[in-house]
Design a protein around this motif. Structure first.
Motif, PDB file in Angstrom:
ATOM      1  N   MET A   1       9.069  -1.442   1.481  1.00 39.43           N
ATOM      2  CA  MET A   1       8.300  -0.738   0.463  1.00 39.43           C
ATOM      3  C   MET A   1       9.144   0.398  -0.101  1.00 39.43           C
ATOM      4  SD  MET A   1       4.498   0.986   0.656  1.00 39.43           S
ATOM      5  CE  MET A   1       3.631  -0.330  -0.173  1.00 39.43           C
ATOM      6  N   LYS A   2       9.137   0.538  -1.420  1.00 39.62           N
ATOM      7  CA  LYS A   2       9.944   1.559  -2.069  1.00 39.62           C
ATOM      8  C   LYS A   2       9.127   2.837  -2.227  1.00 39.62           C
ATOM      9  CE  LYS A   2      13.161   2.163  -5.922  1.00 39.62           C
ATOM     10  NZ  LYS A   2      13.742   1.512  -7.114  1.00 39.62           N
ATOM     11  N   SER A  20       7.182  -0.178  -7.904  1.00 42.12           N
ATOM     12  CA  SER A  20       7.229  -1.628  -7.693  1.00 42.12           C
ATOM     13  C   SER A  20       7.089  -2.335  -9.030  1.00 42.12           C
ATOM     14  CB  SER A  20       6.095  -2.064  -6.761  1.00 42.12           C
ATOM     15  OG  SER A  20       5.999  -3.472  -6.701  1.00 42.12           O
ATOM     16  N   ASN A  21       8.007  -3.239  -9.306  1.00 47.58           N
ATOM     17  CA  ASN A  21       7.934  -4.114 -10.477  1.00 47.58           C
ATOM     18  C   ASN A  21       7.673  -3.353 -11.780  1.00 47.58           C
ATOM     19  OD1 ASN A  21       8.314  -6.213  -8.709  1.00 47.58           O
ATOM     20  ND2 ASN A  21       6.185  -6.925  -8.744  1.00 47.58           N
ATOM     21  N   GLY A  22       8.385  -2.242 -11.957  1.00 45.74           N
ATOM     22  CA  GLY A  22       8.290  -1.523 -13.217  1.00 45.74           C
ATOM     23  C   GLY A  22       7.112  -0.574 -13.333  1.00 45.74           C
ATOM     24  N   GLU A  23       6.322  -0.427 -12.269  1.00 43.63           N
ATOM     25  CA  GLU A  23       5.233   0.545 -12.254  1.00 43.63           C
ATOM     26  C   GLU A  23       5.478   1.562 -11.150  1.00 43.63           C
ATOM     27  OE1 GLU A  23       1.467  -1.974 -14.070  1.00 43.63           O
ATOM     28  OE2 GLU A  23       1.547  -1.616 -11.900  1.00 43.63           O
ATOM     29  N   ALA A  24       5.086   2.815 -11.412  1.00 44.04           N
ATOM     30  CA  ALA A  24       5.334   3.878 -10.444  1.00 44.04           C
ATOM     31  C   ALA A  24       4.085   4.740 -10.291  1.00 44.04           C
ATOM     32  CB  ALA A  24       6.521   4.741 -10.874  1.00 44.04           C
ATOM     33  N   ASP A  91     -14.609   5.816  -2.113  1.00 43.58           N
ATOM     34  CA  ASP A  91     -14.036   5.602  -0.786  1.00 43.58           C
ATOM     35  C   ASP A  91     -13.750   4.113  -0.608  1.00 43.58           C
ATOM     36  OD1 ASP A  91     -13.179   6.044   1.796  1.00 43.58           O
ATOM     37  OD2 ASP A  91     -15.203   6.121   2.655  1.00 43.58           O
ATOM     38  N   GLY A  92     -12.489   3.784  -0.323  1.00 38.57           N
ATOM     39  CA  GLY A  92     -12.083   2.398  -0.145  1.00 38.57           C
ATOM     40  C   GLY A  92     -11.583   1.719  -1.397  1.00 38.57           C
ATOM     41  N   GLN A  93     -11.623   2.412  -2.541  1.00 37.03           N
ATOM     42  CA  GLN A  93     -11.168   1.803  -3.785  1.00 37.03           C
ATOM     43  C   GLN A  93      -9.673   1.506  -3.719  1.00 37.03           C
ATOM     44  OE1 GLN A  93     -12.475   3.830  -7.309  1.00 37.03           O
ATOM     45  NE2 GLN A  93     -11.194   2.646  -8.688  1.00 37.03           N
ATOM     46  N   ILE A  94      -9.287   0.360  -4.272  1.00 36.53           N
ATOM     47  CA  ILE A  94      -7.890  -0.068  -4.228  1.00 36.53           C
ATOM     48  C   ILE A  94      -7.280  -0.044  -5.630  1.00 36.53           C
ATOM     49  CG2 ILE A  94      -6.362  -2.040  -3.799  1.00 36.53           C
ATOM     50  CD1 ILE A  94      -8.134  -2.771  -1.436  1.00 36.53           C
ATOM     51  N   PHE A  95      -6.077   0.518  -5.718  1.00 35.05           N
ATOM     52  CA  PHE A  95      -5.316   0.604  -6.962  1.00 35.05           C
ATOM     53  C   PHE A  95      -4.049  -0.231  -6.801  1.00 35.05           C
ATOM     54  CE2 PHE A  95      -7.808   4.400  -6.403  1.00 35.05           C
ATOM     55  CZ  PHE A  95      -8.324   4.682  -7.659  1.00 35.05           C
ATOM     56  N   THR A  96      -3.594  -0.828  -7.890  1.00 33.82           N
ATOM     57  CA  THR A  96      -2.357  -1.610  -7.838  1.00 33.82           C
ATOM     58  C   THR A  96      -1.229  -0.860  -8.542  1.00 33.82           C
ATOM     59  OG1 THR A  96      -2.897  -2.810  -9.881  1.00 33.82           O
ATOM     60  CG2 THR A  96      -3.607  -3.793  -7.791  1.00 33.82           C
ATOM     61  N   VAL A  97      -0.073  -0.856  -7.889  1.00 30.36           N
ATOM     62  CA  VAL A  97       1.158  -0.313  -8.465  1.00 30.36           C
ATOM     63  C   VAL A  97       2.204  -1.406  -8.312  1.00 30.36           C
ATOM     64  CG1 VAL A  97       2.901   1.510  -8.350  1.00 30.36           C
ATOM     65  CG2 VAL A  97       0.510   2.046  -7.806  1.00 30.36           C
ATOM     66  N   GLY A  98       2.414  -2.168  -9.388  1.00 29.81           N
ATOM     67  CA  GLY A  98       3.276  -3.338  -9.280  1.00 29.81           C
ATOM     68  C   GLY A  98       2.689  -4.315  -8.278  1.00 29.81           C
ATOM     69  N   ALA A  99       3.508  -4.690  -7.284  1.00 32.24           N
ATOM     70  CA  ALA A  99       3.040  -5.615  -6.245  1.00 32.24           C
ATOM     71  C   ALA A  99       2.395  -4.890  -5.065  1.00 32.24           C
ATOM     72  CB  ALA A  99       4.217  -6.455  -5.746  1.00 32.24           C
ATOM     73  N   GLY A 124       1.037  -7.568   1.818  1.00 31.14           N
ATOM     74  CA  GLY A 124      -0.264  -7.216   2.369  1.00 31.14           C
ATOM     75  C   GLY A 124      -0.200  -6.412   3.656  1.00 31.14           C
ATOM     76  N   LYS A 125       1.013  -6.022   4.067  1.00 30.92           N
ATOM     77  CA  LYS A 125       1.155  -5.250   5.293  1.00 30.92           C
ATOM     78  C   LYS A 125       0.934  -3.770   5.016  1.00 30.92           C
ATOM     79  CE  LYS A 125       4.413  -4.063   8.973  1.00 30.92           C
ATOM     80  NZ  LYS A 125       5.802  -4.199   9.480  1.00 30.92           N
TER      81      LYS A 125
END
Length: 471
Positions: A1-2, A20-24, A91-99, A124-125
């Motif tokens: 993970m970067k 990750s993949n062009g998103e930060a 609480d528990g909300q998930i955000f995506t940053v690239g992969a 997924g780790k």
């Protein structure tokens, strides 16, 4: 993970950069945001989110300027009520940053909106946990700050919430998670922080006093609240700036970067009542300084001592720096909310001296000179280190007046007899000396090199708490 920790030692502060993949994403950024923008551009990435773990007390965050300059969305945890547009996570909300995925975990206790962010890699780790001021390495966040903003949030209530957050939200997570806190040793946001700035959750469970498995809630509350020092007066002011909003750093810099001649500097000081802040090293300040100026050197814990010694973040400030250091001083002042610098002495102190203006000095002696005086005259010695430092070891017969308490204890400095002041190395004692000079004290000297060099002399040192007679 970067994931990259961006650590700023003078504030003991850690921000984080995830890409990750062009998103930060940036977590808990400092006020000056261009380094984060440059970092993303180097990765050909767009900053998508600015995650805030809570409304910070010890610094002004850069989230608003990042949003303005990059279009990034600001994210706070549940219950946060900022005075500007932001996404309030569930609480528990998930955000995506690239992969990658970032999961918000509401962990009230340090403050009610405090939220940690679980980092999940492309497979997924679960990789790590950005903990803000909820969990430090060796410590946890102090629960007594929010009550300075919201009176009914007592430290006992918040400590109870923190206990529940640690036991129910953090300790059940994977032991292999890397803990990424917002601060390290030297921050006033905790009391036992390690010099290490990352660790595994497993090791923290084994070594962090606050994560002992056999600790009940009442014991946790008692132990957490024991030994807390009074927080700096600028903390609640920074909280309100982070909640309500603030001027862009660009605006602050434009207002502050005004070079002034000695004459213009003097006129502006008289007209505005601005604080004269000299950021040079103690040894140079002692040799000559503008009357009524206060010395807080840039080459120390500058922002923290500004916050400790200048009660009002709205105080107008005129700077005296080494040539070329004014922008650094303005930036570091802004990190802790001191946005009202109104100019600086062009080319520094030499401009004042060359204009034949009045100059003051601070007398300094070496530890060896003090040793001679100590052997025959027994001078009054005032130690301005922290109480914990003084209790550990001190000169026998010395009196302790911690620097951050000096304004409340000026009566303990005599005007009818000479005295000696010192700290550990000379940085803090020169701050004290400048304040004493400003308030009318003259008959004293500072020890160059401080206590660390005094220990190499024949001066008698006590290594236990020794009763002293108060002035």
């Amino acid at each position: 993970m970067k994931i990259e920790q961006i650590y700023t030692g003078c504030l003991a502060h850690a921000a984080y950069y995830l890409e990750s993949n062009g998103e930060a994403a940036i977590f808990d950024p400092l006020r000056e945001v261009q380094p984060y923008i440059d970092r993303a551009e180097n990765d050909h990435a767009k900053i998508k989110y600015v995650f805030e773990t809570h409304f910070h007390a010890d610094f002004v965050s850069g989230h608003l300027d990042l949003k303005k300059k990059t279009g990034a969305e600001i994210v706070f945890g549940p219950t946060a009520k900022p005075g500007y547009d932001a996404l309030i996570a569930e609480d528990g909300q998930i955000f995506t940053v690239g992969a990658y995925k970032v999961k918000a975990i509401h962990t009230p206790g340090h403050t009610m909106e405090s939220t940690t962010y679980l980092l999940i890699d492309e497979k997924g780790k679960e990789h790590g946990l950005i903990t803000g001021d909820t969990l430090f390495i060796g410590d946890v966040g102090r629960p007594d700050l929010a009550q300075h903003v919201v009176a009914d949030l007592t430290e006992e209530k918040l400590a109870g919430h923190l206990y529940d957050s640690l036991r129910n939200k953090i300790m059940p997570l994977d032991d292999n998670l890397i803990i990424y806190p917002n601060h390290g040793a030297g921050s006033a946001c905790g009391k036992k922080m390690s010099k290490q700035t990352t660790d595994t959750l497993r090791h923290q469970k084994a070594t962090n006093y606050a994560l002992r498995a056999d600790m009940g809630k009442e014991e946790f509350i008692k132990e957490l609240l024991t030994g807390l020092t009074t927080p700096p007066s600028y903390f609640p002011q920074n909280v309100m700036m982070n909640i309500k909003g603030y001027d862009s750093l660009d605006t602050v810099m434009d207002r502050a970067k005004k070079p002034l001649s000695a004459e213009a500097f003097e006129v502006l000081a008289n007209e505005t009542g601005a604080l004269l802040l000299d950021t040079r090293d103690a040894k140079d300040f002692a040799k000559g300084f503008v009357p009524n100026s206060v010395n807080i050197g840039l080459d120390g814990s500058f922002a923290q001592w500004v916050g400790e010694m200048i009660p009002d973040v709205k105080q107008e400030i005129l700077l005296i720096t080494y040539p070329g250091k004014q922008e650094e001083a303005i930036t570091r002042l802004s990190r802790v909310g001191y946005d009202n610098t109104i100019g600086y002495l062009k080319e520094g102190f030499d401009t004042w001296k060359n204009a034949d203006k009045e100059i003051e000095t601070v007398g300094r002696i070496t530890p060896q000179e003090l040793e001679l005086a100590y052997a025959s005259e027994k001078p009054l010695i005032i130690d301005v280190r922290k109480k914990s430092e003084f209790d550990s070891e001190h000169v026998i017969g010395a009196i302790n007046v911690p620097l951050n308490e000096i304004n409340r204890n000026l009566a303990r400095f005599p005007k009818d007899r000479p005295f000696v002041i010192h700290c550990a190395g000379g940085y803090r004692s020169m701050i004290a000396a400048s304040i004493l000079k400003q308030r009318g004290w003259d008959d004293f000297v500072d020890v160059a090199g401080g206590f660390e060099e005094m220990k190499n002399t024949g001066i008698r040192i006590s290594e236990y708490v020794c009763p002293t007679t108060l002035l």
